[in-house]
Design a protein around this motif. Structure first.
Motif, PDB file in Angstrom:
ATOM      1  N   GLY A   1       0.804  -1.220   0.000  1.00 11.63           N
ATOM      2  CA  GLY A   1       0.000   0.000   0.000  1.00 11.63           C
ATOM      3  C   GLY A   1       0.830   1.260   0.000  1.00 11.63           C
ATOM      4  N   VAL A   2       1.985   1.216  -0.708  1.00 13.89           N
ATOM      5  CA  VAL A   2       2.882   2.375  -0.754  1.00 13.89           C
ATOM      6  C   VAL A   2       3.179   2.718  -2.210  1.00 13.89           C
ATOM      7  CG1 VAL A   2       3.914   1.790   1.468  1.00 13.89           C
ATOM      8  CG2 VAL A   2       4.982   0.958  -0.657  1.00 13.89           C
ATOM      9  N   PRO A   3       3.697   3.933  -2.470  1.00 14.69           N
ATOM     10  CA  PRO A   3       4.018   4.318  -3.855  1.00 14.69           C
ATOM     11  C   PRO A   3       5.137   3.449  -4.432  1.00 14.69           C
ATOM     12  CG  PRO A   3       4.005   6.230  -2.385  1.00 14.69           C
ATOM     13  CD  PRO A   3       3.969   5.021  -1.512  1.00 14.69           C
ATOM     14  N   GLN A   4       5.125   3.317  -5.755  1.00 11.46           N
ATOM     15  CA  GLN A   4       6.192   2.632  -6.462  1.00 11.46           C
ATOM     16  C   GLN A   4       6.822   3.585  -7.475  1.00 11.46           C
ATOM     17  OE1 GLN A   4       5.171   0.032  -9.755  1.00 11.46           O
ATOM     18  NE2 GLN A   4       3.008   0.101  -9.146  1.00 11.46           N
ATOM     19  N   VAL A   5       8.139   3.563  -7.550  1.00 12.25           N
ATOM     20  CA  VAL A   5       8.877   4.353  -8.542  1.00 12.25           C
ATOM     21  C   VAL A   5       9.854   3.369  -9.184  1.00 12.25           C
ATOM     22  CG1 VAL A   5      10.212   6.424  -8.998  1.00 12.25           C
ATOM     23  CG2 VAL A   5       8.713   6.344  -7.004  1.00 12.25           C
ATOM     24  N   THR A   6       9.556   2.921 -10.384  1.00 10.36           N
ATOM     25  CA  THR A   6      10.261   1.779 -10.957  1.00 10.36           C
ATOM     26  C   THR A   6      11.171   2.166 -12.119  1.00 10.36           C
ATOM     27  OG1 THR A   6       8.339   1.351 -12.370  1.00 10.36           O
ATOM     28  CG2 THR A   6       8.476   0.131 -10.298  1.00 10.36           C
ATOM     29  N   LEU A   7      12.091   1.238 -12.434  1.00  5.31           N
ATOM     30  CA  LEU A   7      13.005   1.356 -13.572  1.00  5.31           C
ATOM     31  C   LEU A   7      13.828   2.642 -13.516  1.00  5.31           C
ATOM     32  CD1 LEU A   7      10.623   0.097 -16.397  1.00  5.31           C
ATOM     33  CD2 LEU A   7      12.305  -1.220 -15.094  1.00  5.31           C
ATOM     34  N   LEU A   8      14.462   2.857 -12.368  1.00  5.41           N
ATOM     35  CA  LEU A   8      15.242   4.073 -12.173  1.00  5.41           C
ATOM     36  C   LEU A   8      16.711   3.849 -12.540  1.00  5.41           C
ATOM     37  CD1 LEU A   8      13.825   5.339  -8.752  1.00  5.41           C
ATOM     38  CD2 LEU A   8      13.081   5.922 -11.073  1.00  5.41           C
ATOM     39  N   SER A   9      17.301   4.876 -13.149  1.00  7.83           N
ATOM     40  CA  SER A   9      18.733   4.872 -13.443  1.00  7.83           C
ATOM     41  C   SER A   9      19.520   5.633 -12.383  1.00  7.83           C
ATOM     42  CB  SER A   9      18.992   5.500 -14.823  1.00  7.83           C
ATOM     43  OG  SER A   9      18.317   4.788 -15.829  1.00  7.83           O
ATOM     44  N   GLU A  10      18.804   6.361 -11.546  1.00 12.26           N
ATOM     45  CA  GLU A  10      19.440   7.135 -10.470  1.00 12.26           C
ATOM     46  C   GLU A  10      18.478   7.227  -9.302  1.00 12.26           C
ATOM     47  OE1 GLU A  10      19.843  11.666 -10.472  1.00 12.26           O
ATOM     48  OE2 GLU A  10      21.867  11.018 -11.051  1.00 12.26           O
ATOM     49  N   VAL A  11      18.981   7.067  -8.085  1.00  8.69           N
ATOM     50  CA  VAL A  11      18.131   7.095  -6.889  1.00  8.69           C
ATOM     51  C   VAL A  11      18.763   7.981  -5.826  1.00  8.69           C
ATOM     52  CG1 VAL A  11      16.953   5.735  -5.117  1.00  8.69           C
ATOM     53  CG2 VAL A  11      17.403   4.718  -7.342  1.00  8.69           C
ATOM     54  N   LEU A  12      17.965   8.876  -5.261  1.00 12.61           N
ATOM     55  CA  LEU A  12      18.397   9.716  -4.155  1.00 12.61           C
ATOM     56  C   LEU A  12      17.296   9.732  -3.101  1.00 12.61           C
ATOM     57  CD1 LEU A  12      19.717  12.820  -6.147  1.00 12.61           C
ATOM     58  CD2 LEU A  12      21.124  11.030  -5.099  1.00 12.61           C
ATOM     59  N   VAL A  13      17.682   9.901  -1.846  1.00 16.92           N
ATOM     60  CA  VAL A  13      16.723  10.060  -0.762  1.00 16.92           C
ATOM     61  C   VAL A  13      17.021  11.385  -0.070  1.00 16.92           C
ATOM     62  CG1 VAL A  13      15.888   9.179   1.439  1.00 16.92           C
ATOM     63  CG2 VAL A  13      16.443   7.587  -0.409  1.00 16.92           C
TER      64      VAL A  13
ATOM     65  N   ASP B   1      15.138   6.740 -17.466  1.00 20.02           N
ATOM     66  CA  ASP B   1      15.580   7.064 -18.817  1.00 20.02           C
ATOM     67  C   ASP B   1      14.778   6.283 -19.844  1.00 20.02           C
ATOM     68  OD1 ASP B   1      17.575   8.784 -17.876  1.00 20.02           O
ATOM     69  OD2 ASP B   1      18.977   7.123 -17.602  1.00 20.02           O
ATOM     70  N   GLY B   2      14.180   6.999 -20.797  1.00 19.80           N
ATOM     71  CA  GLY B   2      13.465   6.371 -21.891  1.00 19.80           C
ATOM     72  C   GLY B   2      14.235   6.517 -23.189  1.00 19.80           C
ATOM     73  N   ASP B   3      13.626   6.081 -24.275  1.00 20.47           N
ATOM     74  CA  ASP B   3      14.292   6.166 -25.571  1.00 20.47           C
ATOM     75  C   ASP B   3      14.445   7.598 -26.046  1.00 20.47           C
ATOM     76  OD1 ASP B   3      14.492   3.415 -25.690  1.00 20.47           O
ATOM     77  OD2 ASP B   3      12.588   3.173 -26.760  1.00 20.47           O
ATOM     78  N   ALA B   4      13.472   8.433 -25.716  1.00 24.49           N
ATOM     79  CA  ALA B   4      13.486   9.795 -26.240  1.00 24.49           C
ATOM     80  C   ALA B   4      13.678  10.862 -25.166  1.00 24.49           C
ATOM     81  CB  ALA B   4      12.183  10.072 -26.996  1.00 24.49           C
ATOM     82  N   ALA B   5      13.480  10.501 -23.903  1.00 22.99           N
ATOM     83  CA  ALA B   5      13.571  11.511 -22.840  1.00 22.99           C
ATOM     84  C   ALA B   5      13.798  10.834 -21.504  1.00 22.99           C
ATOM     85  CB  ALA B   5      12.290  12.348 -22.795  1.00 22.99           C
ATOM     86  N   SER B   6      14.165  11.635 -20.505  1.00 21.02           N
ATOM     87  CA  SER B   6      14.329  11.164 -19.133  1.00 21.02           C
ATOM     88  C   SER B   6      13.284  11.846 -18.260  1.00 21.02           C
ATOM     89  CB  SER B   6      15.725  11.471 -18.607  1.00 21.02           C
ATOM     90  OG  SER B   6      16.705  10.746 -19.320  1.00 21.02           O
ATOM     91  N   GLU B   7      12.741  11.085 -17.293  1.00 20.98           N
ATOM     92  CA  GLU B   7      11.737  11.609 -16.385  1.00 20.98           C
ATOM     93  C   GLU B   7      12.323  11.716 -14.984  1.00 20.98           C
ATOM     94  OE1 GLU B   7       7.564   9.768 -17.413  1.00 20.98           O
ATOM     95  OE2 GLU B   7       9.102   8.197 -17.497  1.00 20.98           O
ATOM     96  N   ARG B   8      11.935  12.743 -14.263  1.00 18.27           N
ATOM     97  CA  ARG B   8      12.286  12.872 -12.853  1.00 18.27           C
ATOM     98  C   ARG B   8      11.051  12.485 -12.047  1.00 18.27           C
ATOM     99  NH1 ARG B   8      12.126  16.284  -8.405  1.00 18.27           N
ATOM    100  NH2 ARG B   8      14.067  16.426  -7.181  1.00 18.27           N
ATOM    101  N   LEU B   9      11.197  11.470 -11.200  1.00 20.34           N
ATOM    102  CA  LEU B   9      10.077  10.948 -10.435  1.00 20.34           C
ATOM    103  C   LEU B   9      10.390  11.034  -8.949  1.00 20.34           C
ATOM    104  CD1 LEU B   9       9.617   7.724 -12.573  1.00 20.34           C
ATOM    105  CD2 LEU B   9       8.300   9.826 -12.773  1.00 20.34           C
ATOM    106  N   GLU B  10       9.359  11.189  -8.153  1.00 19.63           N
ATOM    107  CA  GLU B  10       9.567  11.231  -6.709  1.00 19.63           C
ATOM    108  C   GLU B  10       8.345  10.672  -5.996  1.00 19.63           C
ATOM    109  OE1 GLU B  10       8.250  15.697  -5.398  1.00 19.63           O
ATOM    110  OE2 GLU B  10      10.307  15.447  -6.153  1.00 19.63           O
ATOM    111  N   ALA B  11       8.584  10.197  -4.783  1.00 23.67           N
ATOM    112  CA  ALA B  11       7.503   9.655  -3.962  1.00 23.67           C
ATOM    113  C   ALA B  11       7.876   9.830  -2.502  1.00 23.67           C
ATOM    114  CB  ALA B  11       7.261   8.182  -4.269  1.00 23.67           C
ATOM    115  N   ALA B  12       6.858   9.986  -1.673  1.00 29.19           N
ATOM    116  CA  ALA B  12       7.093  10.100  -0.238  1.00 29.19           C
ATOM    117  C   ALA B  12       7.379   8.724   0.340  1.00 29.19           C
ATOM    118  CB  ALA B  12       5.874  10.719   0.443  1.00 29.19           C
ATOM    119  N   LEU B  13       8.289   8.666   1.299  1.00 34.78           N
ATOM    120  CA  LEU B  13       8.578   7.422   2.000  1.00 34.78           C
ATOM    121  C   LEU B  13       7.445   7.116   2.976  1.00 34.78           C
ATOM    122  CD1 LEU B  13      12.377   7.913   2.773  1.00 34.78           C
ATOM    123  CD2 LEU B  13      11.344   6.638   0.888  1.00 34.78           C
ATOM    124  N   PRO B  14       7.152   5.839   3.210  1.00 31.95           N
ATOM    125  CA  PRO B  14       7.802   4.642   2.663  1.00 31.95           C
ATOM    126  C   PRO B  14       7.399   4.398   1.210  1.00 31.95           C
ATOM    127  CG  PRO B  14       5.960   4.015   4.040  1.00 31.95           C
ATOM    128  CD  PRO B  14       6.089   5.497   4.189  1.00 31.95           C
TER     129      PRO B  14
END
Length: 260
Positions: free
Chosen positions: A138-150, A160-173
């Motif tokens: 029951g928590v957020p998922q942020v998948t297929l990451l090339s870089e992770v920071l907390v 990272d995708g074929d044409a662009a990179s996305e910046r994703l974030e989620a609250a812990l946990p």
């Protein structure tokens, strides 16, 4: 902060991998090892620990037979703090849904702020367990990451995708999965290998997780292998001796194959 890294003990891809009579992977007649894609997850956990000003405990978690402890020892020698091994005779034949159930129960029992997974296992290559695990927790998922920071109670990553990179974030946990582009996994040092022998490894059974045998294993599997056949042996190709006829024979071959 408590980080749980899920890892898997898989058959060596360089070995002679086969199915058993019951349609499950034959793990007795091939060497096993820590899934390479899970090494990247361990590495990201270690980097978060090294870059954090807070105390960070890294727990590696696996579900599998007795030999799966080898995967845990590899992760501990890389630098993880403790390990949990879910082992039970009734686990044999468990599919991805059953695995996600056991992992979710074990993660909740261990306690966590962040769960890090590899993008997929190198034997099943389904890549669905991180999402299933996040849903069960029951928590957020942020998948297929090339870089992770907390930072500031958030997990932040780059996909990272074929044409662009996305910046994703989620609250812990939260649950994240990392790709093989997230950073080369470190090689265990001799000091790390020796230290791993003294680190705690807990063993849990299904009863410890309040899971009934019928919920996992072949009996509880939603997916099963009905039939499997060995890959046909590679045959010798056709050799054309060019005596001013090579071009015509090549054209005829391409036409037979409907390439032209």
């Amino acid at each position: 902060m408590r980080i749980v890294v899920t890892v898997k003990y898989v058959p060596d891809a360089a070995g002679d991998r086969r199915f058993s009579d019951d349609g499950t992977v034959d793990r007795d007649n091939v060497d096993g090892l820590l899934s390479e894609l899970d090494e990247y997850a361990v590495e990201q956990a270690l980097q978060i620990c090294e870059n954090s000003e807070d105390d960070v405990e890294i727990t590696v978690l696996t579900v599998g037979p007795e030999d799966a402890k080898d995967a845990l020892r590899k992760a501990l020698s890389m630098g993880a703090d403790r390990a949990i091994h879910v082992e039970d005779d009734d686990l044999h034949g468990t599919d991805a849904l059953g695995t996600s159930l056991m992992l979710a129960k074990a993660v909740e029992k261990a306690g966590y702020d962040l769960v890090i997974c590899g993008m997929a296992s190198t034997d099943g290559t389904m890549g669905v367990v991180p999402a299933l695990l996040a849903e069960r927790l029951g928590v957020p998922q942020v998948t297929l990451l090339s870089e992770v920071l907390v930072e500031d109670g958030m997990v932040v990553g780059r996909r990272d995708g074929d044409a662009a990179s996305e910046r994703l974030e989620a609250a812990l946990p939260a649950v994240v999965s990392v790709t093989d582009q997230s950073g080369e996994a470190r090689y265990p040092s001799f000091k790390g290998i020796m230290a791993a022998k003294k680190k705690p490894v807990e063993s849990w059974e299904l009863s410890d997780l309040e899971i009934e045998a019928g919920e996992v294993g072949l009996e509880g599997a939603y997916t099963v292998v009905d039939a499997a056949a060995e890959r046909p042996a590679r045959t010798a190709g056709t050799i054309v001796m060019d005596e001013n006829e090579g071009g015509r024979q090549l054209a005829e071959f391409l036409a037979r194959q409907k390439f032209i």
